[in-house]
Design a protein around this motif. Structure first.
Motif, PDB file in Angstrom:
ATOM      1  N   LYS A  44       3.641  -3.906 -29.199  1.00  0.00           N
ATOM      2  CA  LYS A  44       4.480  -4.275 -27.998  1.00  0.00           C
ATOM      3  C   LYS A  44       5.689  -5.299 -28.351  1.00  0.00           C
ATOM      4  CE  LYS A  44       3.985  -5.866 -23.053  1.00  0.00           C
ATOM      5  NZ  LYS A  44       3.147  -6.285 -22.241  1.00  0.00           N
ATOM      6  N   ARG A  45       5.038  -6.368 -29.070  1.00  0.00           N
ATOM      7  CA  ARG A  45       5.949  -7.461 -29.301  1.00  0.00           C
ATOM      8  C   ARG A  45       6.778  -7.070 -30.408  1.00  0.00           C
ATOM      9  NH1 ARG A  45       9.062 -11.496 -28.284  1.00  0.00           N
ATOM     10  NH2 ARG A  45       9.103 -13.006 -29.870  1.00  0.00           N
ATOM     11  N   LEU A  46       6.648  -6.177 -31.474  1.00  0.00           N
ATOM     12  CA  LEU A  46       7.515  -5.784 -32.116  1.00  0.00           C
ATOM     13  C   LEU A  46       8.693  -4.815 -31.618  1.00  0.00           C
ATOM     14  CD1 LEU A  46       7.929  -5.803 -35.335  1.00  0.00           C
ATOM     15  CD2 LEU A  46       6.781  -3.531 -35.242  1.00  0.00           C
ATOM     16  N   GLU A  47       8.292  -4.181 -30.511  1.00  0.00           N
ATOM     17  CA  GLU A  47       9.386  -3.355 -29.741  1.00  0.00           C
ATOM     18  C   GLU A  47      10.375  -4.383 -28.865  1.00  0.00           C
ATOM     19  OE1 GLU A  47      10.159  -0.220 -29.410  1.00  0.00           O
ATOM     20  OE2 GLU A  47       8.562   0.159 -31.007  1.00  0.00           O
ATOM     21  N   GLU A  48       9.565  -5.421 -28.523  1.00  0.00           N
ATOM     22  CA  GLU A  48      10.370  -6.614 -27.730  1.00  0.00           C
ATOM     23  C   GLU A  48      11.350  -7.360 -28.588  1.00  0.00           C
ATOM     24  OE1 GLU A  48       7.589  -9.505 -25.960  1.00  0.00           O
ATOM     25  OE2 GLU A  48       6.810  -7.822 -24.558  1.00  0.00           O
ATOM     26  N   ILE A  49      11.025  -7.518 -29.761  1.00  0.00           N
ATOM     27  CA  ILE A  49      11.848  -8.221 -30.967  1.00  0.00           C
ATOM     28  C   ILE A  49      12.928  -7.286 -31.354  1.00  0.00           C
ATOM     29  CG2 ILE A  49      12.181  -9.265 -33.200  1.00  0.00           C
ATOM     30  CD1 ILE A  49       9.092 -10.008 -32.642  1.00  0.00           C
ATOM     31  N   LYS A  50      12.691  -6.141 -31.303  1.00  0.00           N
ATOM     32  CA  LYS A  50      13.781  -5.008 -31.678  1.00  0.00           C
ATOM     33  C   LYS A  50      14.521  -4.719 -30.584  1.00  0.00           C
ATOM     34  CE  LYS A  50      11.226  -2.417 -35.129  1.00  0.00           C
ATOM     35  NZ  LYS A  50      10.703  -1.017 -35.329  1.00  0.00           N
ATOM     36  N   ASP A  51      14.385  -4.996 -29.098  1.00  0.00           N
ATOM     37  CA  ASP A  51      15.113  -4.942 -28.095  1.00  0.00           C
ATOM     38  C   ASP A  51      15.985  -6.207 -27.973  1.00  0.00           C
ATOM     39  OD1 ASP A  51      14.074  -2.427 -27.460  1.00  0.00           O
ATOM     40  OD2 ASP A  51      12.749  -3.119 -25.954  1.00  0.00           O
ATOM     41  N   GLU A  52      15.412  -7.254 -28.467  1.00  0.00           N
ATOM     42  CA  GLU A  52      16.285  -8.380 -28.214  1.00  0.00           C
ATOM     43  C   GLU A  52      17.436  -8.491 -29.192  1.00  0.00           C
ATOM     44  OE1 GLU A  52      13.627 -11.883 -29.150  1.00  0.00           O
ATOM     45  OE2 GLU A  52      12.587 -11.554 -27.285  1.00  0.00           O
ATOM     46  N   LYS A  53      17.416  -7.669 -30.599  1.00  0.00           N
ATOM     47  CA  LYS A  53      18.648  -7.732 -31.285  1.00  0.00           C
ATOM     48  C   LYS A  53      19.640  -6.791 -30.910  1.00  0.00           C
ATOM     49  CE  LYS A  53      15.835  -9.315 -35.338  1.00  0.00           C
ATOM     50  NZ  LYS A  53      15.466  -8.761 -36.626  1.00  0.00           N
TER      51      LYS A  53
END
Length: 143
Positions: free
Chosen positions: A134-143
């Motif tokens: 979930k956190r990895l997806e959030e980081i990818k969405d921020e970029k």
């Protein structure tokens, strides 16, 4: 080589060498060999209660040094108190102190992604893997 230098130094200055030959590793080795040769080593076990180790008391090793000055504990306590007072109370925070509290993820780009991928690959806890994904997806969405 240092032994040779000490020999010349003692001849030039006209007094005995400050370090005796006993301190050289060769002489220590020789003295140990002589002791072993002199003492016939038996294959019998040594009885602990009659040996020197059996008579040794732990208090002997923990004995305080009698050569201590009377004011030494006072000086050490006072110095430590002043040090702690300055660094924990009086000193103001500077930019280096504030920098120490910034997360490592903000300092090194991509570190959080690498650690999250490592958690996903190596963890056996399903909840932990789900949180990492979930956190990895959030980081990818921020970029």
């Amino acid at each position: 080589m240092s032994g040779n230098i000490l020999k010349y130094f003692s001849v030039i200055r006209g007094y005995r060498r400050p370090f005796p030959d006993v301190l050289s590793s060769r002489s220590i080795h020789r003295s140990l060999l002589n002791r072993v040769e002199k003492n016939d080593v038996d294959d019998k076990p040594v009885k602990f209660t009659t040996s020197a180790a059996g008579k040794f008391k732990a208090k002997m090793a923990l004995k305080e040094d009698d050569n201590r000055l009377w004011y030494e504990p006072i000086v050490i306590t006072l110095s430590l108190s002043v040090f702690l007072l300055y660094f924990l109370v009086l000193r103001e925070e500077n930019d280096i102190d504030e920098e120490m509290f910034t997360p490592l993820y903000n300092r090194i780009a991509g570190l959080e992604q690498v650690q999250l991928k490592s958690v996903i690959d190596h963890s056996t806890n399903k909840e932990e893997i789900a949180e990492a994904q979930k956190r990895l997806e959030e980081i990818k969405d921020e970029k």
